[in-house]
Design a protein around this motif. Sequence first.
Motif, PDB file in Angstrom:
ATOM      1  N   TYR A 102      34.461  -6.334 -20.474  1.00  9.22           N
ATOM      2  CA  TYR A 102      35.662  -6.973 -19.630  1.00  9.22           C
ATOM      3  C   TYR A 102      35.462  -6.889 -18.244  1.00  9.22           C
ATOM      4  O   TYR A 102      34.915  -5.947 -17.940  1.00  9.22           O
ATOM      5  CB  TYR A 102      36.841  -6.400 -20.248  1.00  9.22           C
ATOM      6  CG  TYR A 102      37.114  -6.736 -21.931  1.00  9.22           C
ATOM      7  CD1 TYR A 102      37.863  -7.942 -22.194  1.00  9.22           C
ATOM      8  CD2 TYR A 102      36.751  -6.193 -22.725  1.00  9.22           C
ATOM      9  CE1 TYR A 102      38.399  -8.341 -23.385  1.00  9.22           C
ATOM     10  CE2 TYR A 102      36.819  -6.499 -24.214  1.00  9.22           C
ATOM     11  CZ  TYR A 102      37.841  -7.607 -24.456  1.00  9.22           C
ATOM     12  OH  TYR A 102      37.924  -7.776 -25.883  1.00  9.22           O
ATOM     13  N   LEU A 103      36.193  -7.861 -17.582  1.00 10.27           N
ATOM     14  CA  LEU A 103      36.141  -7.811 -16.087  1.00 10.27           C
ATOM     15  C   LEU A 103      36.790  -6.713 -15.528  1.00 10.27           C
ATOM     16  O   LEU A 103      36.050  -6.025 -14.587  1.00 10.27           O
ATOM     17  CB  LEU A 103      36.507  -9.079 -15.490  1.00 10.27           C
ATOM     18  CG  LEU A 103      36.242  -9.246 -14.217  1.00 10.27           C
ATOM     19  CD1 LEU A 103      34.978  -9.294 -13.421  1.00 10.27           C
ATOM     20  CD2 LEU A 103      36.941 -10.449 -13.600  1.00 10.27           C
ATOM     21  N   CYS A 104      38.075  -6.453 -16.304  1.00  9.84           N
ATOM     22  CA  CYS A 104      38.770  -5.197 -15.823  1.00  9.84           C
ATOM     23  C   CYS A 104      39.591  -4.751 -16.996  1.00  9.84           C
ATOM     24  O   CYS A 104      39.824  -5.292 -18.005  1.00  9.84           O
ATOM     25  CB  CYS A 104      39.617  -5.715 -14.562  1.00  9.84           C
ATOM     26  SG  CYS A 104      40.839  -7.002 -14.882  1.00  9.84           S
ATOM     27  N   HIS A 105      40.506  -3.705 -16.678  1.00  4.14           N
ATOM     28  CA  HIS A 105      41.431  -3.001 -17.645  1.00  4.14           C
ATOM     29  C   HIS A 105      42.526  -2.945 -16.899  1.00  4.14           C
ATOM     30  O   HIS A 105      42.632  -2.458 -15.402  1.00  4.14           O
ATOM     31  CB  HIS A 105      40.874  -1.851 -18.104  1.00  4.14           C
ATOM     32  CG  HIS A 105      39.885  -1.990 -19.009  1.00  4.14           C
ATOM     33  ND1 HIS A 105      38.560  -2.286 -18.577  1.00  4.14           N
ATOM     34  CD2 HIS A 105      39.781  -1.826 -20.334  1.00  4.14           C
ATOM     35  CE1 HIS A 105      37.685  -2.255 -19.541  1.00  4.14           C
ATOM     36  NE2 HIS A 105      38.426  -2.043 -20.800  1.00  4.14           N
ATOM     37  N   GLN A 106      43.717  -2.908 -17.585  1.00  5.50           N
ATOM     38  CA  GLN A 106      45.220  -2.642 -16.826  1.00  5.50           C
ATOM     39  C   GLN A 106      45.576  -1.727 -17.837  1.00  5.50           C
ATOM     40  O   GLN A 106      45.997  -1.966 -18.873  1.00  5.50           O
ATOM     41  CB  GLN A 106      45.921  -3.942 -17.081  1.00  5.50           C
ATOM     42  CG  GLN A 106      47.238  -3.678 -16.458  1.00  5.50           C
ATOM     43  CD  GLN A 106      48.373  -4.726 -16.429  1.00  5.50           C
ATOM     44  OE1 GLN A 106      48.633  -5.515 -17.486  1.00  5.50           O
ATOM     45  NE2 GLN A 106      48.919  -5.278 -15.293  1.00  5.50           N
ATOM     46  N   GLY A 107      45.554  -0.290 -17.347  1.00  3.73           N
ATOM     47  CA  GLY A 107      45.706   0.795 -18.208  1.00  3.73           C
ATOM     48  C   GLY A 107      44.726   0.693 -19.293  1.00  3.73           C
ATOM     49  O   GLY A 107      43.513   0.904 -18.947  1.00  3.73           O
TER      50      GLY A 107
END
Length: 428
Positions: free
Chosen positions: A308-313
């Motif tokens: 994935y490109l990024c994580h939020q938490g």
Amino acid sequence: MKLVTVREHARLTTGPVPAGSLDAAGIPLSAFDWLCREAQRHRAGGAPLVQVEDRRWLRIDNYVGVLESPCGTRIEILPKHVRGESDVATARRVLVRMLREGLRLPRPRISDPTALETFDAPVSEWIIQQFLLELDGLVRRGLRFDYRLVEEEVRFLRGRLQIARQLRQPVGRQHLFQVEHQVFDADRPENRLIAAALLKVAGMTRDPANWRLAHELEHQLAEIQPSQDIAGDFRRWSRDRLMAHYAGIRPWCELVLGDRNPMSALGEWTGRSLLFPMEKVFESFVEACLRRHLPPAAKIRSQAASQYLCHQGKRPMFQLCPDFVIEYEDRKWVVDAKWKLLDETDAAKNYGLSQGDFYQLFAYGQRYLSGTGQLVLVFPASDTFRHSLDTFDMQEGLRLDAIPLDLEGGRFITLEQSPLPFLQGEVH
């Protein structure tokens, strides 16, 4: 029937157009109105078929194949694989090769090597022809019969009497027998699917030779009922050694009957129209060419979706799905296929490359290659793109190469130092 042959992104109108061009054509008003309605229906599903430019012009989107309107107008759409004008025979040959390899279809049963060169009909007729020739060979070899259990109520005792059901017979029906027995016939999933596919192509073909052969075969399969459960019968298709001679016809049945999902397996055949998204056709063709060159120990994953490109938490966001991830000898490559014509001489306009594609590949390099390794963009070879571009340095240790793929030969055209080592035997 009116046959109109154009290529991707061609413009259609009801007025007069110059003859001989594949980029513009005139169609009847009834077909024009039908295409407008189809465009609205496809747009609602997120897959635009044509773009309405104004009240007089339509622009075909990036689909290839055949469209047939209720009024009988047949529109053949060929790939736009060169920037300038292209002849119909070459474009058909390119499309057929890409479909055959991308869909992993059996080799043609036509023995004459010039048969495809002289086949002057839309690609849908070629698919119908190959299905019928494969079926003709299967029928000559012999259809597979099998025993099946039949339970019925008859006036005479046949097979095994079903005692429990017989004892429950009403008084007025005690003269009838509840029996079960086995029948040796051709009513099995594979034959039902073949009969369904044959029924479909017999009503669809406009080629006299195909029509004649289809109706000859219909007489030979007259006792077999067409499948009423396409997906279920495909799941029940036997793959044992006694059914080995059926292996060649299954891909054609899948294509004709539409068992393959339109977006993942390329084809959508509804009514008398057969359409392929060109990006998916090229992507599948690239995969077939890669697999042909990969060493036995190499692994290739298509549409990898592990990063994935990024994580939020703890919640991952924006999944990254490169077309292919190749692993071989503790090394990894990310390969993306792009159906776009480049111009290797136009450095001022970045050769026609998209900045968005580079952003996308850079993200793939960070997540799938940990910021170090080789990225590859594959584009179709054309009259303006015959050689690999010089390497692009994305960052320290992360490189990107753009290489052409010869559509007629199925060969990658690489530099002396190929970005994919297993392509070293390719054209340089």
